[in-house]
Scaffold this motif. Structure first.
Motif, PDB file in Angstrom:
ATOM      1  N   LEU C  17       0.835  -1.196   0.000  1.00 65.47           N
ATOM      2  CA  LEU C  17       0.000   0.000   0.000  1.00 65.47           C
ATOM      3  C   LEU C  17       0.876   1.256   0.000  1.00 65.47           C
ATOM      4  N   THR C  18       0.633   2.145  -0.958  1.00 64.48           N
ATOM      5  CA  THR C  18       1.437   3.362  -1.097  1.00 64.48           C
ATOM      6  C   THR C  18       0.518   4.518  -1.411  1.00 64.48           C
ATOM      7  N   ARG C  19       0.794   5.653  -0.795  1.00 67.08           N
ATOM      8  CA  ARG C  19      -0.008   6.832  -1.099  1.00 67.08           C
ATOM      9  C   ARG C  19       0.895   8.061  -1.186  1.00 67.08           C
ATOM     10  N   ASP C  20       0.863   8.723  -2.321  1.00 63.35           N
ATOM     11  CA  ASP C  20       1.627   9.959  -2.514  1.00 63.35           C
ATOM     12  C   ASP C  20       0.674  11.139  -2.478  1.00 63.35           C
ATOM     13  N   PHE C  21       1.163  12.246  -1.955  1.00 62.56           N
ATOM     14  CA  PHE C  21       0.409  13.488  -2.032  1.00 62.56           C
ATOM     15  C   PHE C  21       1.231  14.520  -2.763  1.00 62.56           C
ATOM     16  N   VAL C  38       2.385   7.073   2.777  1.00 60.91           N
ATOM     17  CA  VAL C  38       2.432   5.650   3.104  1.00 60.91           C
ATOM     18  C   VAL C  38       3.253   4.972   2.016  1.00 60.91           C
ATOM     19  N   VAL C  39       4.215   4.113   2.423  1.00 66.34           N
ATOM     20  CA  VAL C  39       5.121   3.512   1.456  1.00 66.34           C
ATOM     21  C   VAL C  39       5.121   1.995   1.603  1.00 66.34           C
ATOM     22  N   GLY C  70     -11.969   3.439   2.306  1.00 61.29           N
ATOM     23  CA  GLY C  70     -12.550   3.884   1.043  1.00 61.29           C
ATOM     24  C   GLY C  70     -12.653   5.382   0.886  1.00 61.29           C
ATOM     25  N   ILE C  71     -12.084   6.152   1.821  1.00 65.24           N
ATOM     26  CA  ILE C  71     -12.106   7.612   1.671  1.00 65.24           C
ATOM     27  C   ILE C  71     -11.039   8.050   0.678  1.00 65.24           C
ATOM     28  N   LEU C  72      -9.933   7.310   0.658  1.00 63.63           N
ATOM     29  CA  LEU C  72      -8.800   7.688  -0.172  1.00 63.63           C
ATOM     30  C   LEU C  72      -8.373   6.473  -0.996  1.00 63.63           C
ATOM     31  N   SER C  73      -7.985   6.717  -2.222  1.00 64.60           N
ATOM     32  CA  SER C  73      -7.498   5.612  -3.061  1.00 64.60           C
ATOM     33  C   SER C  73      -5.997   5.481  -2.917  1.00 64.60           C
ATOM     34  N   PRO C  74      -5.487   4.251  -2.911  1.00 64.76           N
ATOM     35  CA  PRO C  74      -4.036   4.081  -2.863  1.00 64.76           C
ATOM     36  C   PRO C  74      -3.414   4.534  -4.188  1.00 64.76           C
ATOM     37  N   PRO C  86     -12.136  -1.328  -1.243  1.00 70.89           N
ATOM     38  CA  PRO C  86     -12.811  -0.180  -0.635  1.00 70.89           C
ATOM     39  C   PRO C  86     -13.179   0.904  -1.654  1.00 70.89           C
ATOM     40  N   ARG C  87     -12.396   1.003  -2.720  1.00 68.02           N
ATOM     41  CA  ARG C  87     -12.672   2.068  -3.669  1.00 68.02           C
ATOM     42  C   ARG C  87     -13.870   1.716  -4.538  1.00 68.02           C
ATOM     43  N   ARG C  88     -13.860   0.467  -5.056  1.00 62.94           N
ATOM     44  CA  ARG C  88     -14.925   0.087  -5.971  1.00 62.94           C
ATOM     45  C   ARG C  88     -16.226  -0.211  -5.241  1.00 62.94           C
ATOM     46  N   SER C  89     -16.122  -0.766  -4.047  1.00 62.50           N
ATOM     47  CA  SER C  89     -17.337  -1.186  -3.340  1.00 62.50           C
ATOM     48  C   SER C  89     -17.507  -0.378  -2.068  1.00 62.50           C
ATOM     49  N   ARG C  90     -17.316   0.946  -2.188  1.00 68.35           N
ATOM     50  CA  ARG C  90     -17.375   1.801  -1.011  1.00 68.35           C
ATOM     51  C   ARG C  90     -18.672   1.635  -0.226  1.00 68.35           C
TER      52      ARG C  90
END
Lengths: 281, 266, 328
Positions: C17-21, C38-39, C70-74, C86-90
């Motif tokens: 799981l990784t999240r860039d801003f 998150v890296v 499901g609030i944020l997409s990886p 979580p993204r597709r089936s929020r």
């Protein structure tokens, strides 16, 4: 409209059919707004006043001239009534969604994302502003007087048009609000720009489209279809010919314009929400 | 109170408002879009009146609309609840304890805000106006010099009026009604919607009895050269009179309000 | 592909799981900078577990939770929560989880608490059976006294209890609590913990908890995951972590008279002496008990007072970060 019978029952509906959740959301909002009667009454009065300022502009202009853009004062009152009624109803139903930046800051949008309902539907039903009925009341008053003083032949066609126009017009303005809300996901600090879009199209809609230069006429007809909310139907109702580029019979196309706006609105909203949740780009 | 203290306050107002750059840009776009519509309406009205309406030709009418849009932000035609919130929250006590005169301090902050918003909020509508409709502006320097004086006075009058109305919060629990009423009256009578010169007789008489034309109609008349020479000085004189009068009224009401605050403990 | 989750299954399953801003800064001329919140994070939670998710502010805790719910997409990686993407089936996932952000409210601030539950029940389309559940929660969280008070007038402790009932009303399989006890007084914290323990015992709800409070971790979780700069820095149980970073409990002895340093007490390590040995601080080594140490001290010097300091979460995390960074 799965079970309208349940709406009248005293006990809160449980599963509540397809619309149950929204009914509960809207009714809880309305109850909370009506809780403080005096304050609510003042707000309705204030909203009425906003409509009054708008109409004062028309009144002052017609104190020195008799025809503007092919319409006399009575004709312009009809135009104003139709446009303002649609806009104020849209403002009542969805006007609060121009507060997207606030919803983001307070985490309200995150709470919406954690509930098993579409976010836009929650947003719309989360804060319907009943006080904006003041402005609708003024618009309706102007509209009724205009219908009396104008020489109108109330044929079935005209009556049909008078019923379709406010509904489709409201839908157009609602759609414009949603477009603006979608855009605001990118313009958190510049949310005032959304006002240019929504309030600006209302302003343009309350005047004859014919007074604008050709590029602006194209803009308010094909891009932001403000002309469809009142001007074109007004021409039809009064039996007037339209200017070049916009024949009067287009007044029948208001529902089509509403559909087009909503198509764009849903795309803009989807893109905006995807931008927020980081699913896009 | 020292001049240095006032200078710092003015500067703070500048800094605070310059922090909202995106908001300023968005505001400028909004003012410009409305300017486009307003200019079309004024030009249409002038055209319908046969080419001139109360001394305005088509281009003069459009220029009026563009100048009004340019001055909305600096003059702060729309309501801001800054002071009301401070009175409501009791923060006003902090202002009372400072060694500067509150009214003067707030005025300086407002002038700083106005100075910042003049170019970013004022220039875009005028630029677009010059490109789209053309602007009818005088060729001499004097109207602009006097115009700047008139704009500053307009800011002061607008501030003084808002200050006075805000003080109602000392007595009223719910200010929204008073604010809306003020906004309605001032927006019509200051000339934001339509030039005051287009008003029917009775409305012109009502407007003349209020400070509101000094907030917008007056500086636009001076800048456009509609009034010149002694007449222009007369308009500025009226502005000075309203500024002084309403500021003074504000001081009196402030004294009454703070006395109530001190006596009743808010 | 979403499958219907079954009991005993993995509730959270995250891989890479990784999240860039993108952070924009500056004035008219904006500069863009990519921040990795998150890296490459792996996380597994099995049904019925209680996991403490720990880390300094800005370590990536909230970002992870937002991706799980499901609030944020990886930006990269995959995550399945209760068997759903979580993204597709929020919306399907929303029925299976309950989330409380301690700092933010999901209640309607101008509505009485009771009214909020009525609306939430409608939103989740709960049948008449939800009344039983609501009564159970009202009883267990002691909400009765302020059910008719508008939420904005509630105290923080009352509001958090209200929030937790709101998150549990639809009997979710996973309860996510983000800093639930922050700002609460000792008594409120203790009552909340007792409730959560009982709730989990009765319903087997899986719990994911972020907190700064060591007592929360000890009382509520089976296992902890420490996150540092967006990656897992430790996964295991609390004693293991304490052993690893050497964050022992500390005994502070206040003695009647100046005493030579108690350097050779069994089961302890002397940390410091103050005021000629009037106050001595000893680390309690793993395996020894405070009682044994006291018995030993009593034979050597008259004791006036003593306190035991538990290692706090921040301290443990700081030590862990320090050892990790020292080790490269």
């Amino acid at each position: 409209m799965a079970d309208l019978s349940a709406a009248g029952s005293r006990r809160p509906t449980a599963a509540g059919g397809l619309l149950g959740p929204y009914r509960a959301l809207v009714s809880s909002r309305l109850r909370s707004q009506l809780a403080y009667r005096r304050s609510f009454a003042l707000d309705v009065l204030g909203s009425f006043g906003v409509g009054l300022i708008e109409f004062a502009e028309v009144y002052v202009i017609f104190s020195s001239i008799s025809v503007l853009g092919g319409l006399d004062f009575a004709g312009l009152a009809l135009l104003f009534g139709l446009a303002s009624l649609s806009f104020s109803l849209a403002d009542l139903l969805v006007g609060h969604i121009d507060r997207i930046p606030t919803y983001l800051r307070t985490g309200t949008l995150d709470a919406f994302l954690l509930r098993p309902l579409p976010v836009l539907a929650q947003l719309v039903t989360s804060d319907i502003q009943l006080r904006r009925l003041g402005r609708s009341a003024l618009a309706l008053g102007v509209l009724v007087v205009a219908l009396v003083v104008n020489p109108i032949d109330f044929t079935p066609a005209v009556i049909t048009l008078l019923l379709i126009t406010p509904i489709a017009g409201t839908a157009i303005f609602c759609g414009l609000f949603v477009v603006a809300a979608g855009i605001q996901f990118w313009l958190i600090e510049g949310s005032e720009m959304a006002n240019a879009f929504t309030y600006g199209s209302n302003y343009a809609a309350t005047f004859p489209t014919s007074i604008f230069s050709l590029p602006m006429r194209v803009l308010f007809t094909f891009v932001v279809p403000a002309a469809f909310t009142a001007y074109l139907p007004t021409l039809l109702i009064l039996g007037l010919p339209g200017p070049a580029w916009t024949p009067a019979w287009w007044g029948w196309l208001t529902p089509l314009a509403a559909l087009a706006v909503w198509g764009v609105a849903l795309l803009a909203w989807r893109a905006g929400l995807r931008h927020y949740t980081g699913a896009g780009s | 109170m020292s001049v240095a203290a006032l200078a710092v306050l003015t500067q703070t107002g500048w800094k605070r408002w310059s922090a909202y750059r995106s908001a300023a840009l968005a505001g400028a776009v909004t003012n410009t879009v409305f300017g486009l519509i307003k200019a079309a309406i004024t030009m249409g009205a002038v055209g319908a009146a046969g080419g001139t309406l109360a001394g305005y030709g088509a281009i003069e009418g459009a220029t009026y609309a563009w100048l009004a849009q340019a001055l909305i932000a600096p003059v702060n035609v729309f309501w801001s609840n800054d002071l009301v919130d401070r009175i409501r929250s009791g923060d006003i006590a902090v202002d009372l304890s400072r060694p500067v005169d509150p009214q003067l301090a707030y005025l300086c902050a407002d002038l700083g805000r106005a100075a910042f918003s003049l170019v970013p909020r004022g220039a875009p509508p005028l630029l677009v106006g010059a490109l789209v409709t053309g602007l009818a502006l005088p060729g001499q320097l004097l109207p602009y010099v006097l115009g700047m004086v008139s704009v500053v006075l307009a800011v002061v009058v607008s501030f003084a009026c808002r200050w006075l109305v805000s003080l109602a919060a000392f007595w009223l629990i719910e200010m929204r009604g008073a604010a809306t009423l003020y906004l309605m009256t001032s927006n019509i009578l200051c000339g934001l919607v339509v030039p005051v010169h287009w008003f029917p007789g009775w409305m012109a008489a009502v407007a003349a009895a209020t400070p509101f034309p000094s907030m917008l109609q007056a500086p636009i008349d001076v800048i456009m050269g509609r009034v010149t020479g002694v007449d222009a000085l007369g308009v500025v004189g009226v502005q000075i009179a309203w500024a002084a009068g309403v500021l003074l009224a504000g001081r009196l009401v402030w004294t009454l309000g703070t006395r109530k605050l001190v006596v009743q403990g808010g | 592909m979403t499958t219907t989750p079954t009991a005993g299954e993995q509730i959270v399953h995250a891989r890479g799981l990784t999240r860039d801003f993108v952070v924009r800064s500056g004035g008219w001329r904006r500069t863009k900078r990519v921040v990795r919140a998150v890296v490459d994070l792996d996380l597994d939670i099995v049904a019925g577990e209680a996991v403490g998710y720990i880390g300094a502010n800005g370590a990536g805790k909230s970002t992870t939770i937002k991706m799980l719910t499901g609030i944020l997409s990886p930006s990269q990686g995959t995550v399945r929560t209760c068997g759903y993407d979580p993204r597709r089936s929020r919306r399907a996932l929303a029925r299976e989880i309950g989330v409380v952000f301690g700092q933010r409210s999901q209640l309607w601030w101008d509505l009485p608490l009771r009214e909020s539950y009525r609306v939430l029940a409608a939103i989740h389309r709960l049948g008449p059976g939800h009344r039983e559940r609501l009564d159970e929660l009202i009883e267990a969280l002691d909400l009765e006294a302020f059910l008719d008070t508008p939420v904005r007038q509630l105290s923080l402790g009352q509001r958090i209890r209200g929030e937790i009932a709101a998150a549990l009303l639809h009997s979710p399989r996973l309860l996510v609590l983000d800093e639930p006890t922050i700002g609460l007084d000792v008594l409120s914290k203790e009552r909340l913990r007792a409730f959560l323990v009982a709730e989990r015992a009765a319903h087997g709800t899986t719990l994911l908890l972020t907190t700064h409070d060591m007592d929360d971790v000890q009382r509520l979780t089976d296992r902890i995951v420490v996150v540092d700069r967006g990656s897992v820095a430790y996964a295991g149980d609390l004693p293991g972590l304490v052993r690893r970073v050497g964050a022992d409990r500390v005994i502070v002895l206040d003695l009647e008279e100046p005493t030579p340093p108690l350097a050779d007490l069994p089961g302890t390590r002397l940390l410091a002496t103050e005021h000629d040995g009037l106050r001595q601080r000893l680390a309690l080594l793993p395996g020894s008990t405070a009682a044994a140490v006291l018995a030993e001290v009593a034979g050597r010097a008259p004791l006036r007072d003593l306190t035991i300091e538990e290692p706090d979460v921040e301290d443990v995390v700081r030590r862990l970060y320090a050892t990790q960074r020292a080790g490269g």
